[in-house]
Design an enzyme around this catalytic site. Sequence first.
Site, PDB file in Angstrom:
ATOM      1  N   HIS A 100      -4.034 -17.187  -1.082  1.00 36.30           N
ATOM      2  CA  HIS A 100      -4.323 -16.636  -2.407  1.00 36.30           C
ATOM      3  C   HIS A 100      -4.267 -15.117  -2.340  1.00 36.30           C
ATOM      4  O   HIS A 100      -4.804 -14.492  -1.437  1.00 36.30           O
ATOM      5  CB  HIS A 100      -5.685 -17.109  -2.935  1.00 36.30           C
ATOM      6  CG  HIS A 100      -6.809 -16.959  -1.965  1.00 36.30           C
ATOM      7  ND1 HIS A 100      -7.039 -17.843  -0.940  1.00 36.30           N
ATOM      8  CD2 HIS A 100      -7.780 -16.008  -1.862  1.00 36.30           C
ATOM      9  CE1 HIS A 100      -8.094 -17.448  -0.246  1.00 36.30           C
ATOM     10  NE2 HIS A 100      -8.564 -16.334  -0.781  1.00 36.30           N
ATOM     11  N   LEU A 101      -3.598 -14.566  -3.329  1.00 32.34           N
ATOM     12  CA  LEU A 101      -3.486 -13.117  -3.472  1.00 32.34           C
ATOM     13  C   LEU A 101      -4.534 -12.663  -4.473  1.00 32.34           C
ATOM     14  O   LEU A 101      -4.524 -13.098  -5.633  1.00 32.34           O
ATOM     15  CB  LEU A 101      -2.085 -12.765  -3.983  1.00 32.34           C
ATOM     16  CG  LEU A 101      -1.799 -11.297  -4.269  1.00 32.34           C
ATOM     17  CD1 LEU A 101      -1.740 -10.487  -2.968  1.00 32.34           C
ATOM     18  CD2 LEU A 101      -0.483 -11.148  -5.039  1.00 32.34           C
ATOM     19  N   HIS A 102      -5.466 -11.815  -4.025  1.00 33.15           N
ATOM     20  CA  HIS A 102      -6.442 -11.236  -4.951  1.00 33.15           C
ATOM     21  C   HIS A 102      -5.784 -10.087  -5.711  1.00 33.15           C
ATOM     22  O   HIS A 102      -5.110  -9.244  -5.105  1.00 33.15           O
ATOM     23  CB  HIS A 102      -7.639 -10.647  -4.197  1.00 33.15           C
ATOM     24  CG  HIS A 102      -8.480 -11.642  -3.455  1.00 33.15           C
ATOM     25  ND1 HIS A 102      -9.657 -12.150  -3.963  1.00 33.15           N
ATOM     26  CD2 HIS A 102      -8.339 -12.200  -2.233  1.00 33.15           C
ATOM     27  CE1 HIS A 102     -10.202 -12.975  -3.080  1.00 33.15           C
ATOM     28  NE2 HIS A 102      -9.422 -13.019  -2.022  1.00 33.15           N
TER      29      HIS A 102
HETATM   30  P1  5GP Z   1     -11.307 -15.382   0.123  1.00 37.16           P
HETATM   31  O1  5GP Z   1     -12.629 -14.856   0.558  1.00 37.16           O
HETATM   32  O2  5GP Z   1     -10.994 -16.727   0.748  1.00 37.16           O
HETATM   33  O3  5GP Z   1     -10.179 -14.397   0.301  1.00 37.16           O
HETATM   34  O4  5GP Z   1     -11.401 -15.571  -1.445  1.00 37.16           O
HETATM   35  C1  5GP Z   1     -11.722 -16.784  -2.056  1.00 37.16           C
HETATM   36  C2  5GP Z   1     -12.005 -16.469  -3.497  1.00 37.16           C
HETATM   37  O5  5GP Z   1     -12.026 -17.679  -4.223  1.00 37.16           O
HETATM   38  C3  5GP Z   1     -13.360 -15.782  -3.721  1.00 37.16           C
HETATM   39  O6  5GP Z   1     -13.152 -14.537  -4.371  1.00 37.16           O
HETATM   40  C4  5GP Z   1     -14.125 -16.766  -4.587  1.00 37.16           C
HETATM   41  O7  5GP Z   1     -14.946 -16.148  -5.556  1.00 37.16           O
HETATM   42  C5  5GP Z   1     -13.015 -17.598  -5.219  1.00 37.16           C
HETATM   43  N1  5GP Z   1     -13.397 -18.960  -5.538  1.00 37.16           N
HETATM   44  C6  5GP Z   1     -14.059 -19.827  -4.736  1.00 37.16           C
HETATM   45  N2  5GP Z   1     -14.215 -21.016  -5.352  1.00 37.16           N
HETATM   46  C7  5GP Z   1     -13.619 -20.893  -6.573  1.00 37.16           C
HETATM   47  C8  5GP Z   1     -13.454 -21.802  -7.665  1.00 37.16           C
HETATM   48  O8  5GP Z   1     -13.865 -22.971  -7.647  1.00 37.16           O
HETATM   49  N3  5GP Z   1     -12.801 -21.327  -8.750  1.00 37.16           N
HETATM   50  C9  5GP Z   1     -12.310 -20.044  -8.822  1.00 37.16           C
HETATM   51  N4  5GP Z   1     -11.692 -19.686  -9.931  1.00 37.16           N
HETATM   52  N5  5GP Z   1     -12.458 -19.169  -7.803  1.00 37.16           N
HETATM   53  C10 5GP Z   1     -13.101 -19.591  -6.693  1.00 37.16           C
END
Ligand code: 5GP
Length: 114
Positions: A100-102
């Site tokens: 996933h790209l933020h």
């Molecule tokens: P990571 O830390 O893996 O780079 O980012 C994961 C992101 O996914 C986090 O910013 C978190 O808030 C988001 N996230 C986790 N669960 C869900 C969900 O069920 N729905 C949405 N829309 N975002 C989620």
Amino acid sequence: MGDCLFCRIVAKEIPATVVAEDDELLAFKDINPQAPIHLLIIPKRHIANTAASEAGDEALLGRLLRFGCRAAGEAGVAESGFRLVLNNGPDSGEAVPHLHLHVLGGRRLAWPPG
Ligand code: 5GP
Ligand code: ZN
């Protein structure tokens, strides 16, 4: 990938606020936004993270970046600026093992990141 959270969002088994979509990519709002604009862009096909991408995924990764820039523009932060983030592995804080790209924007972001 029945137990993957983001695969379940792609399959519409879990709701999300989708802001853009094409045949390969999905953009939706982060559930716990860290900035006024915080979107996630994911490939619909399960890839664990960028480091797990393979030869042949180059076009998809390029499209992911361009999709993120377009989503930032549609969210109104093209001129004010935005940050694209790809976390990989434990030290990065990666929590969801589906690439996933933020897309973060709408406020002045600190650098270096925490
Ligand atoms: P990571 O830390 O893996 O780079 O980012 C994961 C992101 O996914 C986090 O910013 C978190 O808030 C988001 N996230 C986790 N669960 C869900 C969900 O069920 N729905 C949405 N829309 N975002 C989620
Ligand atoms: Zn997945």
